[in-house]
Design a protein around this motif. Sequence first.
Motif, PDB file in Angstrom:
ATOM      1  N   GLU A  36      -9.153  21.464  25.252  1.00  0.00           N
ATOM      2  CA  GLU A  36      -9.226  22.014  26.609  1.00  0.00           C
ATOM      3  C   GLU A  36     -10.666  22.014  27.108  1.00  0.00           C
ATOM      4  O   GLU A  36     -10.927  21.698  28.275  1.00  0.00           O
ATOM      5  CB  GLU A  36      -8.657  23.437  26.620  1.00  0.00           C
ATOM      6  CG  GLU A  36      -8.685  24.109  27.992  1.00  0.00           C
ATOM      7  CD  GLU A  36      -8.054  25.483  27.989  1.00  0.00           C
ATOM      8  OE1 GLU A  36      -8.386  26.289  28.871  1.00  0.00           O
ATOM      9  OE2 GLU A  36      -7.227  25.767  27.089  1.00  0.00           O
ATOM     10  N   ASP A  37     -11.594  22.362  26.253  1.00  0.00           N
ATOM     11  CA  ASP A  37     -13.003  22.399  26.657  1.00  0.00           C
ATOM     12  C   ASP A  37     -13.495  21.015  27.075  1.00  0.00           C
ATOM     13  O   ASP A  37     -14.297  20.888  28.022  1.00  0.00           O
ATOM     14  CB  ASP A  37     -13.872  22.926  25.508  1.00  0.00           C
ATOM     15  CG  ASP A  37     -13.653  24.418  25.270  1.00  0.00           C
ATOM     16  OD1 ASP A  37     -13.204  25.097  26.224  1.00  0.00           O
ATOM     17  OD2 ASP A  37     -13.918  24.892  24.148  1.00  0.00           O
ATOM     18  N   GLN A  38     -13.044  19.986  26.393  1.00  0.00           N
ATOM     19  CA  GLN A  38     -13.471  18.631  26.737  1.00  0.00           C
ATOM     20  C   GLN A  38     -12.935  18.214  28.106  1.00  0.00           C
ATOM     21  O   GLN A  38     -13.654  17.608  28.909  1.00  0.00           O
ATOM     22  CB  GLN A  38     -12.988  17.647  25.664  1.00  0.00           C
ATOM     23  CG  GLN A  38     -13.709  17.794  24.322  1.00  0.00           C
ATOM     24  CD  GLN A  38     -13.104  16.928  23.244  1.00  0.00           C
ATOM     25  OE1 GLN A  38     -11.884  16.777  23.175  1.00  0.00           O
ATOM     26  NE2 GLN A  38     -13.963  16.362  22.385  1.00  0.00           N
ATOM     27  N   ILE A  39     -11.690  18.558  28.399  1.00  0.00           N
ATOM     28  CA  ILE A  39     -11.120  18.242  29.708  1.00  0.00           C
ATOM     29  C   ILE A  39     -11.845  19.025  30.802  1.00  0.00           C
ATOM     30  O   ILE A  39     -12.159  18.485  31.879  1.00  0.00           O
ATOM     31  CB  ILE A  39      -9.612  18.564  29.731  1.00  0.00           C
ATOM     32  CG1 ILE A  39      -8.870  17.700  28.720  1.00  0.00           C
ATOM     33  CG2 ILE A  39      -9.034  18.377  31.122  1.00  0.00           C
ATOM     34  CD1 ILE A  39      -8.937  16.216  29.009  1.00  0.00           C
ATOM     35  N   LEU A  40     -12.139  20.295  30.518  1.00  0.00           N
ATOM     36  CA  LEU A  40     -12.835  21.121  31.504  1.00  0.00           C
ATOM     37  C   LEU A  40     -14.224  20.562  31.806  1.00  0.00           C
ATOM     38  O   LEU A  40     -14.704  20.651  32.946  1.00  0.00           O
ATOM     39  CB  LEU A  40     -12.948  22.566  30.990  1.00  0.00           C
ATOM     40  CG  LEU A  40     -11.647  23.378  31.006  1.00  0.00           C
ATOM     41  CD1 LEU A  40     -11.857  24.741  30.346  1.00  0.00           C
ATOM     42  CD2 LEU A  40     -11.152  23.570  32.434  1.00  0.00           C
ATOM     43  N   TYR A  81     -13.202  36.049  39.281  1.00  0.00           N
ATOM     44  CA  TYR A  81     -14.359  36.794  38.761  1.00  0.00           C
ATOM     45  C   TYR A  81     -15.375  35.928  38.049  1.00  0.00           C
ATOM     46  O   TYR A  81     -16.464  36.390  37.719  1.00  0.00           O
ATOM     47  CB  TYR A  81     -13.898  37.938  37.849  1.00  0.00           C
ATOM     48  CG  TYR A  81     -13.271  37.538  36.539  1.00  0.00           C
ATOM     49  CD1 TYR A  81     -11.892  37.417  36.417  1.00  0.00           C
ATOM     50  CD2 TYR A  81     -14.051  37.309  35.398  1.00  0.00           C
ATOM     51  CE1 TYR A  81     -11.309  37.072  35.213  1.00  0.00           C
ATOM     52  CE2 TYR A  81     -13.465  36.965  34.196  1.00  0.00           C
ATOM     53  CZ  TYR A  81     -12.096  36.848  34.109  1.00  0.00           C
ATOM     54  OH  TYR A  81     -11.518  36.501  32.923  1.00  0.00           O
ATOM     55  N   SER A  82     -15.062  34.639  37.790  1.00  0.00           N
ATOM     56  CA  SER A  82     -16.063  33.763  37.172  1.00  0.00           C
ATOM     57  C   SER A  82     -15.730  32.310  37.488  1.00  0.00           C
ATOM     58  O   SER A  82     -14.563  31.975  37.741  1.00  0.00           O
ATOM     59  CB  SER A  82     -16.111  33.973  35.654  1.00  0.00           C
ATOM     60  OG  SER A  82     -14.978  33.396  35.046  1.00  0.00           O
ATOM     61  N   PRO A  83     -16.739  31.416  37.482  1.00  0.00           N
ATOM     62  CA  PRO A  83     -16.476  29.979  37.688  1.00  0.00           C
ATOM     63  C   PRO A  83     -15.504  29.422  36.660  1.00  0.00           C
ATOM     64  O   PRO A  83     -14.769  28.469  36.943  1.00  0.00           O
ATOM     65  CB  PRO A  83     -17.865  29.344  37.548  1.00  0.00           C
ATOM     66  CG  PRO A  83     -18.819  30.450  37.870  1.00  0.00           C
ATOM     67  CD  PRO A  83     -18.178  31.700  37.363  1.00  0.00           C
ATOM     68  N   ALA A  84     -15.465  30.033  35.480  1.00  0.00           N
ATOM     69  CA  ALA A  84     -14.553  29.555  34.438  1.00  0.00           C
ATOM     70  C   ALA A  84     -13.095  29.687  34.881  1.00  0.00           C
ATOM     71  O   ALA A  84     -12.249  28.863  34.514  1.00  0.00           O
ATOM     72  CB  ALA A  84     -14.787  30.326  33.143  1.00  0.00           C
ATOM     73  N   ASN A  85     -12.804  30.720  35.679  1.00  0.00           N
ATOM     74  CA  ASN A  85     -11.440  30.877  36.200  1.00  0.00           C
ATOM     75  C   ASN A  85     -11.069  29.715  37.113  1.00  0.00           C
ATOM     76  O   ASN A  85      -9.933  29.210  37.074  1.00  0.00           O
ATOM     77  CB  ASN A  85     -11.314  32.181  36.985  1.00  0.00           C
ATOM     78  CG  ASN A  85     -11.305  33.398  36.096  1.00  0.00           C
ATOM     79  OD1 ASN A  85     -11.941  34.388  36.397  1.00  0.00           O
ATOM     80  ND2 ASN A  85     -10.588  33.349  34.991  1.00  0.00           N
ATOM     81  N   TYR A  86     -12.017  29.315  37.927  1.00  0.00           N
ATOM     82  CA  TYR A  86     -11.766  28.210  38.859  1.00  0.00           C
ATOM     83  C   TYR A  86     -11.539  26.915  38.092  1.00  0.00           C
ATOM     84  O   TYR A  86     -10.640  26.133  38.418  1.00  0.00           O
ATOM     85  CB  TYR A  86     -12.963  28.075  39.807  1.00  0.00           C
ATOM     86  CG  TYR A  86     -12.634  27.376  41.112  1.00  0.00           C
ATOM     87  CD1 TYR A  86     -11.829  27.984  42.061  1.00  0.00           C
ATOM     88  CD2 TYR A  86     -13.141  26.103  41.385  1.00  0.00           C
ATOM     89  CE1 TYR A  86     -11.534  27.349  43.254  1.00  0.00           C
ATOM     90  CE2 TYR A  86     -12.849  25.459  42.574  1.00  0.00           C
ATOM     91  CZ  TYR A  86     -12.047  26.089  43.505  1.00  0.00           C
ATOM     92  OH  TYR A  86     -11.743  25.455  44.681  1.00  0.00           O
ATOM     93  N   ASP A  87     -12.318  26.695  37.046  1.00  0.00           N
ATOM     94  CA  ASP A  87     -12.129  25.518  36.198  1.00  0.00           C
ATOM     95  C   ASP A  87     -10.753  25.547  35.530  1.00  0.00           C
ATOM     96  O   ASP A  87     -10.060  24.522  35.436  1.00  0.00           O
ATOM     97  CB  ASP A  87     -13.213  25.462  35.113  1.00  0.00           C
ATOM     98  CG  ASP A  87     -14.616  25.363  35.694  1.00  0.00           C
ATOM     99  OD1 ASP A  87     -14.737  24.932  36.858  1.00  0.00           O
ATOM    100  OD2 ASP A  87     -15.569  25.747  34.995  1.00  0.00           O
ATOM    101  N   VAL A 121     -13.819  17.870  34.303  1.00  0.00           N
ATOM    102  CA  VAL A 121     -13.519  18.457  35.620  1.00  0.00           C
ATOM    103  C   VAL A 121     -14.800  18.935  36.289  1.00  0.00           C
ATOM    104  O   VAL A 121     -15.048  18.662  37.477  1.00  0.00           O
ATOM    105  CB  VAL A 121     -12.505  19.618  35.466  1.00  0.00           C
ATOM    106  CG1 VAL A 121     -12.378  20.391  36.782  1.00  0.00           C
ATOM    107  CG2 VAL A 121     -11.154  19.080  35.024  1.00  0.00           C
ATOM    108  N   ARG A 122     -15.641  19.648  35.542  1.00  0.00           N
ATOM    109  CA  ARG A 122     -16.866  20.196  36.124  1.00  0.00           C
ATOM    110  C   ARG A 122     -17.791  19.084  36.632  1.00  0.00           C
ATOM    111  O   ARG A 122     -18.454  19.240  37.664  1.00  0.00           O
ATOM    112  CB  ARG A 122     -17.607  21.034  35.073  1.00  0.00           C
ATOM    113  CG  ARG A 122     -16.863  22.300  34.646  1.00  0.00           C
ATOM    114  CD  ARG A 122     -17.736  23.163  33.748  1.00  0.00           C
ATOM    115  NE  ARG A 122     -16.967  24.228  33.137  1.00  0.00           N
ATOM    116  CZ  ARG A 122     -16.506  24.211  31.889  1.00  0.00           C
ATOM    117  NH1 ARG A 122     -16.769  23.158  31.102  1.00  0.00           N
ATOM    118  NH2 ARG A 122     -15.809  25.219  31.414  1.00  0.00           N
ATOM    119  N   LYS A 123     -17.822  17.975  35.942  1.00  0.00           N
ATOM    120  CA  LYS A 123     -18.729  16.896  36.322  1.00  0.00           C
ATOM    121  C   LYS A 123     -18.246  16.113  37.537  1.00  0.00           C
ATOM    122  O   LYS A 123     -19.016  15.338  38.120  1.00  0.00           O
ATOM    123  CB  LYS A 123     -18.910  15.929  35.142  1.00  0.00           C
ATOM    124  CG  LYS A 123     -19.691  16.534  33.983  1.00  0.00           C
ATOM    125  CD  LYS A 123     -19.848  15.527  32.853  1.00  0.00           C
ATOM    126  CE  LYS A 123     -20.685  16.093  31.715  1.00  0.00           C
ATOM    127  NZ  LYS A 123     -20.826  15.118  30.587  1.00  0.00           N
TER     128      LYS A 123
END
Length: 662
Positions: A591-595, A516-522, A598-600
């Motif tokens: 966790e936010d820093q690792i994510l 339901y959101s890109p955040a789930n995929y991350d 990942v996104r980059k």
Amino acid sequence: MASRKRSGSGSKRQLKEKIVQIYESFFKGEDLARLNPNFWDELFLLKPKHFMTEHMCCTTSAQQLCTLYRLLLIIQNYSCFLFSNFTNVIFFQTLCALISAIYKTSGQCGFDVIDILMGFDTAEQRMRLLLCHCNTILNGDGAPNLKSLCLKLLLLMVTGNDNVSQNTLLEFVMLFSIFETLIQLLSDSRSRQDHGHDVVLLLTLLVNYRKHEAANPYIVKLSILDDELALNGYGQVISWSLSDFCRAFIQDQKEPQSGSWFSSLSNIVGNINCPLFLLRANNGVLVALYEAVHLNRNFVSTLAQTQTEPPTPSDSETTSEPSNLLGTFFQYWYVYVVKILTFANPHSFISIVMQDTKCEASFNTVKLCFLVLTCVAEDHYANSVMHDVNLVFKIQLHRLPMRHRTIIPDKPSQTLANTLLDLLVEFVMSHMMKKLPLELYLLCIGVMHRILCYQKRCRVRLTYQWKELWTSLISLLKFIIANEGHLAKKMNIFHLAHQVVNIFNLFITYGDTFLYSPANYDELYYELIRMHQVFDNVYSMAFRYSAIEGEFKETALKLTNSLVNVRAIINHFSPKIDSWLAGQALSTPSEDQILEVVRKNYDSLTLKLQDSLDQYERYTENPRHSAFFTAMVRSVVNDTKLNIDFASLDLQSILQEFSTIT
């Protein structure tokens, strides 16, 4: 005086009731009607003695039982004149007592029993006549107790043999269908409450007669039934039975009593007679639910129908109780599978099923629930109902206490798809044991896969805490690795691991279409990277077994190949994260820093397109599950015979009759 004293104090011989004297004369082969023209009118004014009839049959030789043939023919002939008379009830009680006694005496319902009951040469004619009378009574405005006796008679005939397909009497029952009459009883609200359970049970057993061997008119008629009232009635009967079970359990949890069977279940596991009967008491309606879902596409539409006719006023006492059949089934499934089967020792997750092989019946009940869920998960309309955001329910699910997780409060109202996924996750987490129930896990993962395939195919973005599902699957893989040496000797754990990895591959390849959101995929990528050691160990295990000749070489090779994208993700992002950490001089990043890392780095990731991830083998009962359903129906037959016995006999009268015999 001594003589008079002995005479006065000696025991008096107890007088026998008239009906008992008549029975004894019958079993001696005497024709009482020859000297008394009003004999049959008088006989059917007398209440039959079920226990006495059975006792006499059991103490009579097979040759002497043949003398009953003439008696039964006369009773059937005379019964033609009784159907407009109040003595109908007495007639049915007598006939039920005789049939029940002869079945128990003869062991199983074969040609000999047919010959004794009706005469083999005239069996078809007499069965047609009897069923015609039953149809007349069930369709009429007669008293409910008469209709109940009529249904009891039919159930007695259907349960004459433990294996319903070997009940030769049913060959004659198939010649004169009572399907329409039974459906009419389900359509009417009053008769449904009075007789619904017996009707559904009778239909279920008739449907299973020689199911895969010959044409069965009840299978055909049930599969094409499109009467909405009847289908809703069928579903309501099932829902009532399952609701009663759930309500009893919930009430027991709120007000624990030392004498309640739920509270003391862990203390009586060794005595399987009482608890097992209670635990499998709903097997009949579960098989009925399975048959309807499996055979009739129209029935699926009733799964979401709101219950409007609770069978008892107490239904309103449980405010959190679901209000449709599917929700009720989910709650029953949860109570039975998660709460009861792990009741004895929740911290070690050892279920009653696995503690004692004598409890195979409970294992079969769990499997039956999974097969129902499999059929539901394959149906497009059922999935659309479960994923409908406008159709939400609050279903009470109390999670088991576990050392390695905190108790999550009850969730608010949610879609049935959310609830189903919660149930599947809970099963995965609560049944990891040395005697791993492999078949149940495969069915569980199969249902999960079907739900995800529907979401991918229809682009349904379900609002769900996917991390819970991923965590449960990773925990299962971790358990398999930890117990590889023990489990690999007994079962194909590579097949289960392959199915689990394919769930992750489905998320990796198609997650952007249903998460339901890109955040789930991350978050998915984060979990794969964080738990990389588990996937590395799974790959090492599979590679070892695929490199040597053995029973599981081929499956291990499939597992190795299925890990290609998971390993690509881990191998791609791990160096990126390590490099970033080195530049930041951080040892414990958030966790936010690792994510963010990942996104980059998505653009530089290369994945292999895997085929058939959203495909599955459609469920078929025959031949894979034929033996299973034969065993399940056998269990239902045996439990039905027990219910008939206990429902028809009064304890006080049994004791009195027994004292007369002795």
